[in-house]
Design an enzyme around this catalytic site. Structure first.
Site, short mmCIF file in Angstrom:
data_model
loop_
_atom_site.label_atom_id
_atom_site.label_comp_id
_atom_site.label_asym_id
_atom_site.label_seq_id
_atom_site.Cartn_x
_atom_site.Cartn_y
_atom_site.Cartn_z
N ASN A 7 30.29 36.36 23.30
CA ASN A 7 29.14 36.00 24.13
C ASN A 7 27.85 36.29 23.35
OD1 ASN A 7 26.94 36.38 25.95
ND2 ASN A 7 28.38 36.46 27.65
N HIS A 10 22.89 37.95 24.26
CA HIS A 10 21.88 38.97 23.96
C HIS A 10 21.11 38.71 22.66
CE1 HIS A 10 22.57 40.96 27.60
NE2 HIS A 10 23.87 41.10 27.37
N HIS A 43 25.84 32.44 29.15
CA HIS A 43 25.62 32.43 30.60
C HIS A 43 24.24 31.83 30.87
CE1 HIS A 43 25.60 35.08 34.53
NE2 HIS A 43 25.26 33.82 34.75
N ARG A 45 21.69 31.45 33.16
CA ARG A 45 21.30 32.02 34.45
C ARG A 45 20.20 31.20 35.10
NH1 ARG A 45 22.00 37.29 36.38
NH2 ARG A 45 23.57 38.42 35.22
N ARG A 49 17.12 34.15 31.80
CA ARG A 49 16.66 35.37 31.13
C ARG A 49 17.22 35.52 29.72
NH1 ARG A 49 19.86 40.07 34.35
NH2 ARG A 49 18.88 39.08 36.12
N GLU A 70 29.40 30.43 31.22
CA GLU A 70 29.40 31.27 32.42
C GLU A 70 28.29 30.79 33.32
OE1 GLU A 70 28.83 35.40 31.71
OE2 GLU A 70 30.58 35.53 30.44
N THR A 101 26.12 40.99 35.05
CA THR A 101 27.01 40.62 36.16
C THR A 101 27.70 41.88 36.68
OG1 THR A 101 27.40 38.64 34.86
CG2 THR A 101 28.72 38.92 36.84
N GLU A 151 39.39 35.51 34.93
CA GLU A 151 38.93 36.54 33.99
C GLU A 151 38.79 37.82 34.81
OE1 GLU A 151 35.47 35.77 31.51
OE2 GLU A 151 35.09 37.93 31.35
N HIS A 191 33.90 42.34 30.10
CA HIS A 191 32.75 43.09 30.61
C HIS A 191 32.85 44.55 30.20
CE1 HIS A 191 29.21 44.09 32.85
NE2 HIS A 191 29.03 42.79 33.00
N1 PXP Z 1 32.61 38.15 31.00
C1 PXP Z 1 31.72 37.83 31.97
C2 PXP Z 1 32.18 36.95 33.08
C3 PXP Z 1 30.39 38.30 31.91
O1 PXP Z 1 29.52 37.98 32.88
C4 PXP Z 1 30.00 39.07 30.80
C5 PXP Z 1 28.58 39.52 30.69
O2 PXP Z 1 27.76 38.45 30.49
C6 PXP Z 1 30.97 39.35 29.81
C7 PXP Z 1 32.27 38.90 29.94
C8 PXP Z 1 30.63 40.12 28.58
O3 PXP Z 1 30.28 41.42 28.93
P1 PXP Z 1 29.68 42.37 27.80
O4 PXP Z 1 28.37 41.77 27.39
O5 PXP Z 1 29.55 43.69 28.50
O6 PXP Z 1 30.67 42.38 26.68
#
Ligand code: PXP
Length: 254
Positions: A7, A10, A43, A45, A49, A70, A101, A151, A191
């Site tokens: 992901n 960030h 994601h 949003r 953001r 996402e 999330t 997931e 997550h």
């Molecule tokens: N899976 C989902 C559905 C999420 O919303 C997120 C956070 O955006 C992640 C995985 C990844 O989480 P992390 O950034 O804590 O690794």
């Protein structure tokens, strides 16, 4: 083999802190792919953001691996997803005030709405996953919607403080994985997974994919994104290997 989906949200968070062009999440996605990531996750949003519409469009055009978008079940975002045609969508709950999330989607609360949503995406050949807590009733509701995948939210696992909490949460995840697998759902987890706690999750049987963002992007600041992705892949591969050897030993004993 467990697939690692990275992901890159960030990277966009850092860019947006100054409102300029760098660092570019599109470059991050491509570099993560070159380092061996099996998929890219972002994601979109409602409040944009982190990634924005331009990022999503360019990531889709640039990468060759799977794109997992996402998203909340929000009309504007559904329209964008249908136009963009990612490989898959992961439906998540979204609250404006949350830092990230916070919990799983409550599929039980609105099965009919989610069933319609799955059918809209399936009409465009887009695979659908629901981000849920590892609970039997949410898995059963997900099955009713005809979604392809779940997931499991590993946030509770990531926040465990004691061995007993860890043991209980791993048991809860394993039970959910087992039930989902028996019902032919594909299984992901994610997550709060990082370089310390991913090993135990990757050892659980029947997980197909891991979705990891914050820890990889954090490490990338110091070692570069390619190295950060490779370091995470190494943990996952080692965990799988050891788990396979342990299972073989058990079979030989019987
Ligand atoms: N899976 C989902 C559905 C999420 O919303 C997120 C956070 O955006 C992640 C995985 C990844 O989480 P992390 O950034 O804590 O690794």
């Amino acid at each position: 083999m467990i697939e690692l989906n990275v992901n890159i949200d960030h990277v966009a968070t850092i860019r947006n802190a100054r409102g300029g062009k760098e660092p570019d999440p599109v470059t991050a996605a491509l570099k993560a792919e070159l380092a061996g990531a099996n998929g890219i996750v972002c994601h979109l949003r409602e409040d944009r953001r982190h990634i924005n519409d331009r990022d999503l469009r360019l990531i889709k055009e640039t990468i060759s691996v799977k794109l997992d978008l996402e998203m909340a079940a929000n009309e504007e975002i559904i329209k964008i997803a249908l136009e963009t045609k990612p490989t898959m969508v992961t439906i998540v709950p979204e609250k404006r005030q949350e830092l990230t999330t916070e919990g799983g989607l409550n599929v039980v609360a609105d099965i009919a709405k989610y069933k319609d949503l799955v059918s809209i995406f399936h009409d465009k050949d887009i695979f659908v996953s629901f981000f849920i807590e590892p609970e039997r009733e949410q898995i059963e509701a997900t099955l009713t919607t005809n979604a392809d995948m779940v997931e499991f939210h590993t946030g509770v696992y990531a926040n465990c403080k004691t061995k007993k909490e860890l043991k209980d949460e791993i048991k809860r995840l394993s039970t959910a994985i087992d039930f989902a697998q028996k019902n032919a759902l594909k299984i992901a987890a994610g997550h709060g997974l990082n370089y310390q706690n991913t090993y135990a999750i990757a050892q659980l049987p029947n997980i197909n994919e891991l979705s990891i963002g914050h820890s990889i992007i954090s490490r990338a600041i110091f070692v570069g994104i390619e190295q950060a992705v490779k370091d995470m892949l190494k943990i996952i591969r080692e965990a799988e290997l050891i788990s396979n050897i342990q299972n073989l030993r058990k079979e030989v004993k019987h």
